[in-house]
Design a protein around this motif. Sequence first.
Motif, PDB file in Angstrom:
ATOM      1  N   THR A 172       0.712  -1.288   0.134  1.00 35.17           N
ATOM      2  CA  THR A 172      -0.026  -0.042   0.065  1.00 35.17           C
ATOM      3  C   THR A 172       0.888   1.268  -0.162  1.00 35.17           C
ATOM      4  OG1 THR A 172      -1.904   1.240   1.198  1.00 35.17           O
ATOM      5  CG2 THR A 172      -0.162  -0.091   2.394  1.00 35.17           C
ATOM      6  N   PRO A 203     -13.476   4.742   1.327  1.00 35.51           N
ATOM      7  CA  PRO A 203     -14.277   3.600   0.622  1.00 35.51           C
ATOM      8  C   PRO A 203     -13.436   2.574  -0.011  1.00 35.51           C
ATOM      9  CG  PRO A 203     -14.136   5.820  -0.476  1.00 35.51           C
ATOM     10  CD  PRO A 203     -13.368   5.698   0.989  1.00 35.51           C
ATOM     11  N   SER A 204     -12.181   2.720   0.024  1.00 37.39           N
ATOM     12  CA  SER A 204     -11.380   1.519  -0.567  1.00 37.39           C
ATOM     13  C   SER A 204     -11.811   0.262   0.376  1.00 37.39           C
ATOM     14  CB  SER A 204      -9.871   2.030  -0.461  1.00 37.39           C
ATOM     15  OG  SER A 204      -9.354   2.203   0.864  1.00 37.39           O
ATOM     16  N   MET A 205     -12.063   0.202   1.282  1.00 34.67           N
ATOM     17  CA  MET A 205     -12.515  -0.779   2.099  1.00 34.67           C
ATOM     18  C   MET A 205     -13.661  -0.587   2.926  1.00 34.67           C
ATOM     19  SD  MET A 205      -8.459  -1.440   3.442  1.00 34.67           S
ATOM     20  CE  MET A 205      -7.042  -1.704   2.174  1.00 34.67           C
ATOM     21  N   GLU A 206     -14.365  -1.699   3.043  1.00 29.58           N
ATOM     22  CA  GLU A 206     -15.631  -1.644   3.685  1.00 29.58           C
ATOM     23  C   GLU A 206     -15.625  -1.705   5.213  1.00 29.58           C
ATOM     24  OE1 GLU A 206     -15.194  -4.116   1.622  1.00 29.58           O
ATOM     25  OE2 GLU A 206     -16.982  -4.311   0.147  1.00 29.58           O
ATOM     26  N   TYR A 207     -14.569  -2.000   5.977  1.00 33.26           N
ATOM     27  CA  TYR A 207     -14.558  -2.346   7.215  1.00 33.26           C
ATOM     28  C   TYR A 207     -13.244  -2.295   7.648  1.00 33.26           C
ATOM     29  CZ  TYR A 207     -13.584  -7.121   6.095  1.00 33.26           C
ATOM     30  OH  TYR A 207     -12.882  -8.185   5.524  1.00 33.26           O
ATOM     31  N   GLN A 237     -19.731   6.790  -2.532  1.00 33.71           N
ATOM     32  CA  GLN A 237     -18.901   5.491  -2.381  1.00 33.71           C
ATOM     33  C   GLN A 237     -19.225   4.690  -1.143  1.00 33.71           C
ATOM     34  OE1 GLN A 237     -14.991   6.992  -4.063  1.00 33.71           O
ATOM     35  NE2 GLN A 237     -15.072   4.587  -4.732  1.00 33.71           N
ATOM     36  N   GLN A 283     -21.561   1.101  -0.301  1.00 26.83           N
ATOM     37  CA  GLN A 283     -21.273   0.071   0.527  1.00 26.83           C
ATOM     38  C   GLN A 283     -22.167  -0.249   1.509  1.00 26.83           C
ATOM     39  OE1 GLN A 283     -17.398   1.330   1.260  1.00 26.83           O
ATOM     40  NE2 GLN A 283     -16.316   0.591  -0.507  1.00 26.83           N
ATOM     41  N   PHE A 295      -5.464  -0.593   9.158  1.00 27.49           N
ATOM     42  CA  PHE A 295      -5.297  -0.572   7.567  1.00 27.49           C
ATOM     43  C   PHE A 295      -6.439  -1.360   7.056  1.00 27.49           C
ATOM     44  CE2 PHE A 295      -3.960  -2.582   3.744  1.00 27.49           C
ATOM     45  CZ  PHE A 295      -4.004  -1.309   2.857  1.00 27.49           C
ATOM     46  N   SER A 334      -8.596  -3.667   5.822  1.00 25.94           N
ATOM     47  CA  SER A 334      -8.939  -5.138   5.693  1.00 25.94           C
ATOM     48  C   SER A 334      -7.861  -5.921   6.677  1.00 25.94           C
ATOM     49  CB  SER A 334      -9.183  -5.642   4.266  1.00 25.94           C
ATOM     50  OG  SER A 334      -7.906  -5.544   3.593  1.00 25.94           O
TER      51      SER A 334
END
Lengths: 386, 186
Positions: free
Chosen positions: A137, A273-277, A324, A328, A365, A367
């Motif tokens: 990343t 919004p790149s990862m939902e959680y 975004q 989700q 980070f 996920s």
Amino acid sequence: MSIHVIKPSSRKNNAAKALVSRDCGPTGCEVDWLTSIRVEAEDDITAFTDFSLEKGWGDGLPLVPPTESRVRTFLSGNDRYPDEIIARMPDSSECTVEKIVINAVMAGAPVESLELIIAAIEAIAEPDFELYGVNATTAPVFPAFVVNGPVRDALNIPYSYGCAGGVATKANAIGRAIRLIMRNVAGQVAGTTSQTTFGSPGRLASILMGEWEEKSPWAPLAERRAGVEGNAVTAFSTMGTMNVLDTTSTGADAFLEMIGKSVAYPGANCFSPSMEYSEMTIGINPICAAIIAKGLRSIEDVQEVIWKYASLPADFLQAYHREQVEAQGRIREDGRIYATPEPKDIVLFVCGGLGGLHALGLHSFGSSLSQTRPIARAVPAAIAAE
Amino acid sequence: MAQVKVLDPTASRQDDNASRGPDAGVIAGKRIGFRLDQIWRCWDWISEVWAAKLEAAGAQVSYWRSTNRSGLEGEEQAQSLDAWLQTIDIAILGLANCGSCTGWTVRDSVAAANSGIPTVAVATANFEEFAHVLAKRGGRSGLRVYVLPYPLNELSREEVHPVAEAYFEGLLSLMGASLTREEQAA
């Protein structure tokens, strides 16, 4: 769309065990157990540090040359075979005990720390830790570690004043050993295999700290998270440390409101919004923990209150961002976006000096999910043979 | 100063497949899959433009969207990716436009290429070199990487559209693809 809750997968890091004969042990054998390529170098720290930088092995700080003698000495203080594969790292590179020990020698880590390092590597290699993304990343993220059990004192893992960095202890060398393994085996090299825009001081020696269990009103972190009693390490990814100062609050709810609101800011990964959680790790100082425990019965209650405050109103975000996360399903009926899917995803532990006043935010980070592993008890081969 | 032998502290996988994999050939009648993500709206827009052109040439287009790769969701993602790759003849995967998304784009592309289908990973210019590094570390140094300009996601839809148009021919060329049999014969 509905909220993406965090559930562990059943996937495991399937590191194949070595198939070589075990007719002789790590110390008393004619066989050359060490299989790494030998390279000629000067037996001088300054010269070897320069040499390591040329080879791409080093981090710029002084390194101890990992001679065969030093590596064997380190191994003989433990009871591991050097060809044992501890984990397959991203891109299938094999992290053997031998590679761990070579890097530990280079970092100056104590012989007694091997089992802690192994447990830490096992933890970050679990698929749910998502080391592949952590390595690659643009974020400054790095794996950090909270240690539980008597091993904290045996290895001088700091859990009081300055526990997140700066204490004079060999824990720094242990953390650095893990970082060298990250560099040399797992593949987290800035500008090459890691696109980190800024990096972090934590990418030099990590954050390796203990939980001050004796001052905690709650069960130890490893026990609460994974049912592991005694010596254990919990690995979590973090963007670095965020300080939360509170000189005014008087009760549990007020302290937790300050903590929750402070860790919730739009640019935190938990709102991306790149990862939902995402999980959220927070260190609470012993003074504050005692006050909180007077007002709230259980750690679950504490997590619930922080979770409630660690949220943002959706209309606080810019349109593209909001759209975004809305797609989700992350905007709840109350119009807010929460830092973590559920209160259980707020990871709490007690640490820090008795001056109190501050909390320690350790944003995750996305996920990458925290992992807890027991730390095996080292039995040096010489003792085991008796 | 005394010379000593030190042990190499590094480890990396040793195997590599330098093949680019098969060419895509004639598009008509092929099932073409686009891997999307949930970050880059510009990639959604470009995929729409390219998909329309491929469908006009007689291809069938399907989509697979990458989400979280950890936990139960990550496990399900891995399974659904494998299943999706079984349903397509050609894979176009993106977008390598950040660190972790380059990582996962390349990892999924290597999986597609290793399944034997014509595969291209799509990266923006600033992540091209990184994509090749990761492909090599993933054991597939020959992976085709198609490069779009950077920055891209910062542009409006109206600004991205001409980029999609301008880069379509290059995509076909890198894939070893042609829209018609006549074109291929020529």
